[in-house]
Design a protein around this motif. Structure first.
Motif, short mmCIF file in Angstrom:
data_model
loop_
_atom_site.label_atom_id
_atom_site.label_comp_id
_atom_site.label_asym_id
_atom_site.label_seq_id
_atom_site.Cartn_x
_atom_site.Cartn_y
_atom_site.Cartn_z
N THR A 147 0.83 -1.20 0.00
CA THR A 147 0.00 0.00 0.00
C THR A 147 0.87 1.26 0.00
O THR A 147 1.79 1.38 0.81
CB THR A 147 -0.91 0.01 1.23
OG1 THR A 147 -1.70 -1.18 1.24
CG2 THR A 147 -1.81 1.23 1.25
N SER A 181 4.63 1.25 -4.81
CA SER A 181 3.97 -0.04 -4.63
C SER A 181 4.60 -1.10 -5.53
O SER A 181 4.86 -2.23 -5.11
CB SER A 181 2.47 0.08 -4.94
OG SER A 181 1.81 0.86 -3.97
N ALA A 229 -2.78 -4.84 -1.16
CA ALA A 229 -2.82 -3.39 -1.33
C ALA A 229 -4.16 -2.81 -0.92
O ALA A 229 -5.20 -3.21 -1.44
CB ALA A 229 -2.52 -2.99 -2.77
N ALA A 230 -4.12 -1.88 0.02
CA ALA A 230 -5.28 -1.07 0.36
C ALA A 230 -5.34 0.10 -0.63
O ALA A 230 -4.36 0.40 -1.32
CB ALA A 230 -5.18 -0.56 1.79
N TYR A 265 -4.27 6.39 0.11
CA TYR A 265 -4.98 6.96 1.25
C TYR A 265 -4.91 8.48 1.35
O TYR A 265 -5.20 9.03 2.41
CB TYR A 265 -4.44 6.35 2.56
CG TYR A 265 -2.94 6.28 2.62
CD1 TYR A 265 -2.18 7.36 3.03
CD2 TYR A 265 -2.28 5.11 2.24
CE1 TYR A 265 -0.81 7.29 3.08
CE2 TYR A 265 -0.90 5.02 2.28
CZ TYR A 265 -0.17 6.11 2.70
OH TYR A 265 1.19 6.03 2.73
N TYR A 286 -6.78 -0.18 -9.28
CA TYR A 286 -6.49 -1.58 -9.02
C TYR A 286 -6.27 -2.37 -10.30
O TYR A 286 -5.45 -3.30 -10.34
CB TYR A 286 -7.61 -2.22 -8.20
CG TYR A 286 -7.46 -2.04 -6.71
CD1 TYR A 286 -6.32 -2.47 -6.04
CD2 TYR A 286 -8.47 -1.45 -5.94
CE1 TYR A 286 -6.18 -2.33 -4.68
CE2 TYR A 286 -8.34 -1.30 -4.57
CZ TYR A 286 -7.19 -1.74 -3.94
OH TYR A 286 -7.05 -1.60 -2.57
N TYR A 324 -7.42 -4.97 -0.10
CA TYR A 324 -7.43 -4.74 1.35
C TYR A 324 -8.39 -3.58 1.61
O TYR A 324 -8.08 -2.43 1.31
CB TYR A 324 -6.01 -4.41 1.79
CG TYR A 324 -5.77 -4.19 3.27
CD1 TYR A 324 -6.78 -4.31 4.22
CD2 TYR A 324 -4.50 -3.87 3.73
CE1 TYR A 324 -6.53 -4.10 5.56
CE2 TYR A 324 -4.23 -3.68 5.06
CZ TYR A 324 -5.25 -3.79 5.98
OH TYR A 324 -5.00 -3.58 7.32
N CYS A 383 -7.95 4.49 5.39
CA CYS A 383 -7.71 4.95 4.02
C CYS A 383 -8.74 5.95 3.51
O CYS A 383 -8.55 6.53 2.43
CB CYS A 383 -7.67 3.76 3.07
SG CYS A 383 -6.30 2.63 3.39
#
Length: 314
Positions: free
Chosen positions: A87, A94, A111-112, A115, A128, A142, A148
């Motif tokens: 993340t 990343s 991966a969130a 944020y 994504y 995530y 986030c």
């Protein structure tokens, strides 16, 4: 064993969000890392998740993050899957972490949402899609809206599940309706892994069809959480009730020490220090409990150690 053989789909069981052992000068505590990895593997966990929230990932320098990936994978040595948090607010960073994970022998990345900017669902989906398409390792989504600001909506998760490189989702929303909506919507994809973050909800989610938990308390007491997962998976309701009560006691008594929003993580690191596994140092802006706060943790940990020892879970 190859990394693909390690990473069964769906991934089931307890995958602790491993804390990052640090020295006082913020270097990686290599001795503590070795002890922690061995403690978790001996506890029967199904994998390790590094560089998540419990690993203080966003507070660590990139140098430490890359070092942690290499040193953790070296110590695990293929004995179980290593999932690496990548993340970041910058896609390039990343991908850089993912490259190190790939080279080090990790099994997947997590991966969130980025944020800083408050992405809408279209932007999140596109992000994504681009991330997953750029990776050589499989990706777990995530969902962590509390930290986030961005929530991966059910419809977005379903669309993303169609991507061949997106193999699961970890949900830390603490929203059981959301988790059940995901499960019901994805029942036609039996290989897509659904894991829950809040340890208090792990057994319930498994009873309702989830695949396991990313349970922070397993850093301290992995055998407890593994046994609870197994009981839930086998629908052994008596054992679930017995062990769930202990999990809730840990949550209610330990995670409230100091009344910080980060008390959960401070408590786990203090406990691991008292158990002689790793030191309690934390990366700024967080800080470890002071001596007075640690004094509150000590009798709580000793009581739980006695309780779990009697059950053969220590």
């Amino acid at each position: 064993m190859t990394r693909n053989e390690q990473l069964k789909q769906p991934l089931t069981g307890i995958i602790p969000p491993m804390v990052t052992p640090l020295l006082e000068d913020m270097r990686l505590d290599l001795e503590g890392l070795t002890k922690l990895v061995e403690h978790l593997i001996a506890g029967g966990v199904s994998g390790l998740f590094i560089l998540g929230s419990s690993g203080e990932s966003t507070s660590l320098s990139y140098a430490i993050r890359h070092q942690l990936i290499k040193e953790t994978c070296r110590r695990v040595a293929g004995r179980l899957p290593v999932l690496v948090g990548i993340t970041d607010t910058a896609l390039a960073e990343s991908l850089s972490l993912a490259e190190t994970a790939q080279a080090s022998g990790a099994s997947a990345v997590v991966a969130a949402p980025p944020y800083y900017f408050n992405l809408n669902q279209k932007e999140l989906f596109n992000y994504y899609e681009k991330l997953a398409g750029s990776l050589t390792l499989p990706l777990f989504l995530y969902n962590m809206p509390g930290l986030c600001k961005v929530h991966i909506e059910v419809s977005t998760a379903i669309r993303l599940s169609e991507h061949p490189n997106i193999i699961g989702l970890k949900d830390s929303s603490a929203n059981s309706v959301y988790f059940q909506s995901l499960y019901q919507s994805l029942r036609g994809k039996p290989d897509f892994t659904l894991l829950v973050g809040p340890e208090e909800a792990m057994a319930e989610s498994v009873l309702m069809g989830g695949h396991g938990g990313v349970s922070g308390g397993a850093n301290m007491f992995p055998k407890l959480f593994v046994k609870l997962y197994e009981a839930a998976a086998q629908k052994d309701f008596a054992t679930v009730a017995d062990l769930q009560a202990i999990v809730m006691q840990i949550s209610n008594s330990l995670y409230g020490v100091g009344m910080y929003s980060s008390s959960y993580l401070k408590s786990i690191k203090a406990a691991l220090s008292l158990m002689n596994i790793c030191q309690s140092h934390m990366a700024p802006p967080l800080a470890a409990f002071d001596a007075a706060e640690t004094k509150h943790v000590t009798p709580i940990i000793e009581q739980f150690k006695l309780t779990l020892e009697k059950r053969g879970l220590l």
